[in-house]
Design a protein around this motif. Structure first.
Motif, PDB file in Angstrom:
ATOM      1  N   ASP A 108     132.028 -71.094  -4.396  1.00  0.00           N
ATOM      2  CA  ASP A 108     130.954 -71.719  -4.439  1.00  0.00           C
ATOM      3  C   ASP A 108     129.196 -71.323  -4.498  1.00  0.00           C
ATOM      4  N   ASP A 109     129.548 -69.499  -3.690  1.00  0.00           N
ATOM      5  CA  ASP A 109     129.129 -68.612  -3.317  1.00  0.00           C
ATOM      6  C   ASP A 109     128.822 -67.518  -5.018  1.00  0.00           C
ATOM      7  N   GLU A 110     129.151 -67.454  -6.302  1.00  0.00           N
ATOM      8  CA  GLU A 110     129.666 -67.131  -7.160  1.00  0.00           C
ATOM      9  C   GLU A 110     128.339 -67.151  -8.361  1.00  0.00           C
ATOM     10  N   GLU A 111     127.494 -66.439  -8.938  1.00  0.00           N
ATOM     11  CA  GLU A 111     126.552 -66.715  -9.419  1.00  0.00           C
ATOM     12  C   GLU A 111     127.025 -66.374 -11.004  1.00  0.00           C
ATOM     13  N   LEU A 112     126.508 -67.853 -11.374  1.00  0.00           N
ATOM     14  CA  LEU A 112     126.833 -68.688 -12.969  1.00  0.00           C
ATOM     15  C   LEU A 112     125.659 -67.861 -14.560  1.00  0.00           C
ATOM     16  N   SER A 113     126.286 -67.379 -15.765  1.00  0.00           N
ATOM     17  CA  SER A 113     125.266 -66.749 -16.624  1.00  0.00           C
ATOM     18  C   SER A 113     125.429 -68.114 -17.310  1.00  0.00           C
ATOM     19  N   LEU A 114     124.421 -68.894 -17.539  1.00  0.00           N
ATOM     20  CA  LEU A 114     125.354 -70.295 -18.566  1.00  0.00           C
ATOM     21  C   LEU A 114     124.748 -69.625 -20.404  1.00  0.00           C
ATOM     22  N   SER A 115     125.176 -69.632 -22.054  1.00  0.00           N
ATOM     23  CA  SER A 115     124.232 -69.885 -22.416  1.00  0.00           C
ATOM     24  C   SER A 115     125.780 -70.672 -23.387  1.00  0.00           C
ATOM     25  N   PRO A 116     124.982 -71.847 -23.657  1.00  0.00           N
ATOM     26  CA  PRO A 116     125.795 -72.509 -24.993  1.00  0.00           C
ATOM     27  C   PRO A 116     126.571 -71.786 -26.284  1.00  0.00           C
ATOM     28  N   ASP A 117     127.695 -71.669 -26.443  1.00  0.00           N
ATOM     29  CA  ASP A 117     128.289 -71.474 -27.826  1.00  0.00           C
ATOM     30  C   ASP A 117     128.171 -71.911 -28.601  1.00  0.00           C
ATOM     31  N   LEU A 118     126.944 -71.575 -29.686  1.00  0.00           N
ATOM     32  CA  LEU A 118     126.581 -71.706 -30.503  1.00  0.00           C
ATOM     33  C   LEU A 118     127.934 -72.202 -31.561  1.00  0.00           C
ATOM     34  N   LYS A 119     128.359 -71.675 -31.913  1.00  0.00           N
ATOM     35  CA  LYS A 119     129.581 -71.941 -32.420  1.00  0.00           C
ATOM     36  C   LYS A 119     130.176 -73.149 -32.555  1.00  0.00           C
ATOM     37  N   ARG A 120     129.863 -73.404 -31.230  1.00  0.00           N
ATOM     38  CA  ARG A 120     130.452 -75.348 -31.259  1.00  0.00           C
ATOM     39  C   ARG A 120     129.436 -76.602 -32.099  1.00  0.00           C
ATOM     40  N   VAL A 121     127.769 -76.022 -32.299  1.00  0.00           N
ATOM     41  CA  VAL A 121     126.836 -76.714 -32.742  1.00  0.00           C
ATOM     42  C   VAL A 121     127.277 -76.811 -34.167  1.00  0.00           C
ATOM     43  N   LYS A 122     127.462 -78.699 -34.920  1.00  0.00           N
ATOM     44  CA  LYS A 122     128.184 -78.460 -36.147  1.00  0.00           C
ATOM     45  C   LYS A 122     126.143 -79.498 -36.259  1.00  0.00           C
ATOM     46  N   GLY A 123     126.479 -79.639 -37.536  1.00  0.00           N
ATOM     47  CA  GLY A 123     125.147 -80.182 -38.793  1.00  0.00           C
ATOM     48  C   GLY A 123     123.954 -79.547 -38.557  1.00  0.00           C
ATOM     49  N   GLY A 124     122.533 -80.334 -38.567  1.00  0.00           N
ATOM     50  CA  GLY A 124     121.641 -79.559 -38.912  1.00  0.00           C
ATOM     51  C   GLY A 124     121.358 -78.586 -40.611  1.00  0.00           C
ATOM     52  N   VAL A 125     119.934 -78.099 -41.032  1.00  0.00           N
ATOM     53  CA  VAL A 125     120.117 -77.448 -41.791  1.00  0.00           C
ATOM     54  C   VAL A 125     119.512 -75.924 -41.670  1.00  0.00           C
ATOM     55  N   GLY A 126     120.056 -75.313 -42.922  1.00  0.00           N
ATOM     56  CA  GLY A 126     119.928 -73.683 -42.668  1.00  0.00           C
ATOM     57  C   GLY A 126     120.418 -72.496 -41.482  1.00  0.00           C
ATOM     58  N   TYR A 127     120.858 -71.542 -41.866  1.00  0.00           N
ATOM     59  CA  TYR A 127     121.757 -70.962 -40.957  1.00  0.00           C
ATOM     60  C   TYR A 127     121.454 -70.331 -39.581  1.00  0.00           C
ATOM     61  N   GLY A 128     121.904 -70.796 -38.607  1.00  0.00           N
ATOM     62  CA  GLY A 128     121.891 -70.199 -37.908  1.00  0.00           C
ATOM     63  C   GLY A 128     121.835 -71.794 -36.199  1.00  0.00           C
ATOM     64  N   TYR A 129     121.875 -71.139 -35.427  1.00  0.00           N
ATOM     65  CA  TYR A 129     121.250 -72.321 -34.810  1.00  0.00           C
ATOM     66  C   TYR A 129     120.715 -71.382 -33.546  1.00  0.00           C
ATOM     67  N   ARG A 130     119.498 -71.920 -32.105  1.00  0.00           N
ATOM     68  CA  ARG A 130     118.362 -71.539 -31.418  1.00  0.00           C
ATOM     69  C   ARG A 130     118.882 -72.365 -29.958  1.00  0.00           C
ATOM     70  N   PHE A 131     118.084 -72.234 -29.340  1.00  0.00           N
ATOM     71  CA  PHE A 131     118.606 -73.136 -27.816  1.00  0.00           C
ATOM     72  C   PHE A 131     117.144 -72.568 -26.781  1.00  0.00           C
ATOM     73  N   SER A 132     116.721 -73.930 -25.728  1.00  0.00           N
ATOM     74  CA  SER A 132     116.216 -73.288 -24.423  1.00  0.00           C
ATOM     75  C   SER A 132     116.539 -73.992 -23.837  1.00  0.00           C
ATOM     76  N   PHE A 133     116.528 -73.546 -22.292  1.00  0.00           N
ATOM     77  CA  PHE A 133     116.350 -73.984 -21.203  1.00  0.00           C
ATOM     78  C   PHE A 133     115.024 -74.654 -20.532  1.00  0.00           C
ATOM     79  N   ASP A 134     114.095 -74.736 -21.176  1.00  0.00           N
ATOM     80  CA  ASP A 134     112.732 -74.455 -21.174  1.00  0.00           C
ATOM     81  C   ASP A 134     111.760 -75.217 -22.105  1.00  0.00           C
ATOM     82  N   GLU A 135     112.735 -76.178 -22.424  1.00  0.00           N
ATOM     83  CA  GLU A 135     111.278 -76.805 -23.513  1.00  0.00           C
ATOM     84  C   GLU A 135     110.822 -75.152 -24.651  1.00  0.00           C
ATOM     85  N   TRP A 136     111.312 -75.270 -24.938  1.00  0.00           N
ATOM     86  CA  TRP A 136     110.730 -73.537 -25.789  1.00  0.00           C
ATOM     87  C   TRP A 136     109.584 -72.878 -25.378  1.00  0.00           C
ATOM     88  N   ALA A 137     109.188 -72.755 -24.334  1.00  0.00           N
ATOM     89  CA  ALA A 137     108.863 -71.721 -23.878  1.00  0.00           C
ATOM     90  C   ALA A 137     109.181 -70.300 -23.556  1.00  0.00           C
TER      91      ALA A 137
END
Length: 509
Positions: free
Chosen positions: A201-230
């Motif tokens: 319970d006391d360990e710190e986690l660093s979270l980042s989605p594995d973009l290799k698991r994303v499917k669909g969309g248009v173009g090369y590559g993907y982007r992610f945001s945790f705070d509505e693109w701030a």
């Protein structure tokens, strides 16, 4: 068609001859010039005309074009036939000649391929339209459905669209074709929710989605945001809690599609060590735990990282495991006395009078001893032994392992005579056991069987080893009766067989 007219004049009596229409003076020949010529819109004018061999004055020419010359320069826009009337009034001569000038303008041939916009190209990007053409005559002009007059215009479609173009060459020949720009179907942007496992319970986690698991969309590559693109593509650090869900947004390279996903934090169950069951000889000294185990044993208020004792019977010890989060877990260790496998199997060789013995445990490390009827006969794991036929033989296997643990097993083996003789049959016609016969494990050289009734009278005999007897004697069924038989045979290996016995016949209505 090249027409020639030869008019021969023969005057024998008069100094002046009368010449009829269509006649010509002696040795006068008319030839059409320029017949069967083919031109196109870029050709120079071509020459057509009439040539008169042995020409004399007073010939005149009247062309369908109105000209009166004998030779013309012409350049028709389409295939045309020119006619000329040739007249010589003094000779009363009148003839018509035709000359065809063909016009063939090479057609414009175009080829084009639809353009497919793959899922890696964003809508609205520059797309060049290109038409491949052959034939016709330069220069060419272009008129596209979008108003462009370029040969290879650049367009920026945002969806599938059809473009038409009309091409005109120097001769005014036109051709219209179309080119379709098709946007390939783009899979909807998607990404599965992500389970993130943590242990303490006391360990710190660093979270980042594995973009290799994303499917669909248009173009090369993907982007992610945790705070509505701030901010985007930035790791999120957090302290985990069981069941906590952390949302995030992903988008494609063109920023057209967006998808909401989330991290779910799941606490791992700590994998606890297990202790394999331990087999020992009764009374042996056994390590209950050791420094290499990482397990602890409590005895008399003391925690032992290494502990051993003499085991005289089956015991279950409760050990303790200290996990990486500092928590203790009970682990059971089962120690029982050794059960050495002394079981064995055997194969019978009836006609040889031999038995092949085989210990079930083929990897025994220790001593093996075989006994037959109390006599030691072998120390091999798979001995081949002789046994007397038709009597019970007690075969015993004794196994002693390297620790001195001993086990034994005994089996009774009877070596049969190689014949299968039934003791009863039911000749009632129901298709089950309707006849009496004998089966052998080896082919025979000779065979003879005799069957007697209860009074000793011979009622059946055969020399065919494949005989079938249905219990009949004198056309009657010998039902509910017992019969005696004597069987003698010689196998192909030369073994003499002889058997006597009784057989019962039952008829069930």
């Amino acid at each position: 068609m090249n027409l020639r007219f030869t008019i021969w004049l023969f005057c024998f009596l008069l100094p002046i001859c009368a010449i009829s229409q269509g006649d010509a003076p002696s040795n006068v020949r008319i030839t059409a010039i320029g017949q069967h010529q083919t031109i196109n819109c870029t050709s120079d004018s071509v020459q057509i005309g009439i040539e008169i061999e042995n020409w004399i004055p007073s010939f005149s020419y009247l062309w369908s074009s109105g000209s009166s010359d004998s030779i013309l320069l012409v350049k028709p826009e389409a295939t045309e036939t020119y006619t000329v009337t040739i007249i010589n009034s003094s000779l009363n001569f009148n003839s018509i000649e035709s000359i065809e000038v063909k016009v063939f303008n090479s057609p414009i041939r175009v080829s084009s391929s639809d353009i497919e916009i793959d899922k890696f190209t964003c809508a609205g990007e520059d797309i060049e339209l290109s038409i491949s053409k052959t034939g016709g005559y330069a220069p060419y002009s272009y008129v596209w459905s979008n108003g462009s007059t370029l040969s290879n215009p650049v367009v920026n479609p945002v969806s599938s669209e059809t473009y038409t173009v009309t091409i005109t060459d120097h001769c005014g020949t036109q051709v219209t074709t179309e080119m379709i720009v098709v946007f390939a179907d783009h899979d909807e942007l998607s990404m599965p929710n992500i389970d993130v496992a943590f242990t303490c319970d006391d360990e710190e986690l660093s979270l980042s989605p594995d973009l290799k698991r994303v499917k669909g969309g248009v173009g090369y590559g993907y982007r992610f945001s945790f705070d509505e693109w701030a901010s985007e593509n930035t790791l999120l650090k957090t302290t985990p809690n069981e069941g906590l869900k952390i949302p995030f947004t992903i988008t494609d390279a063109c920023g057209i599609q967006h998808y909401e996903s989330e991290f779910s934090l799941v606490k791992n169950e700590i994998e606890l060590p297990t202790c394999e069951d331990q087999l020992v000889c009764e009374g042996s000294e056994v390590d209950v735990t050791s420094l290499n185990d990482g397990l602890y044993y409590w005895r008399d208020g003391t925690m032992h990282a290494s502990f051993s004792e003499e085991v005289k019977k089956e015991e279950i010890y409760e050990l303790q495991f200290l996990d990486q989060c500092g928590e203790m877990h009970p682990i059971k260790k089962h120690i029982k006395t050794k059960d050495i496998n002394a079981n064995f199997s055997f194969d019978l060789y009836q006609f040889d009078g031999k038995v092949q013995l085989a210990a079930d445990d083929t990897e025994i490390e220790g001593d093996i001893t075989w006994f037959v009827n109390g006599t030691e006969i072998s120390h091999e794991s798979n001995p081949n032994i002789d046994l007397p036929t038709g009597v019970e033989n007690e075969v015993e296997l004794v196994v002693t392992d390297e620790e001195g643990c001993t086990s034994r097993s005994t089996r009774t083996i009877v070596l049969r005579d190689g014949m299968d003789v039934p003791t009863a049959f039911s000749p009632n016609g129901d298709g089950l056991n309707d006849f009496f016969n004998v089966r052998f494990e080896e082919e025979l050289k000779t065979f003879n069987i005799k069957i007697f009734d209860r009074w000793g009278q011979l009622i059946y005999h055969s020399n065919d080893q494949y005989f079938r007897w249905y219990g009949l004697h004198d056309e009657e069924s010998q039902t509910l009766s017992s019969f005696a038989y004597i069987l003698k045979a010689t196998t192909i290996s030369g073994k003499q067989l002889e058997k006597r016995g009784t057989i019962s016949a039952f008829t069930v209505e």
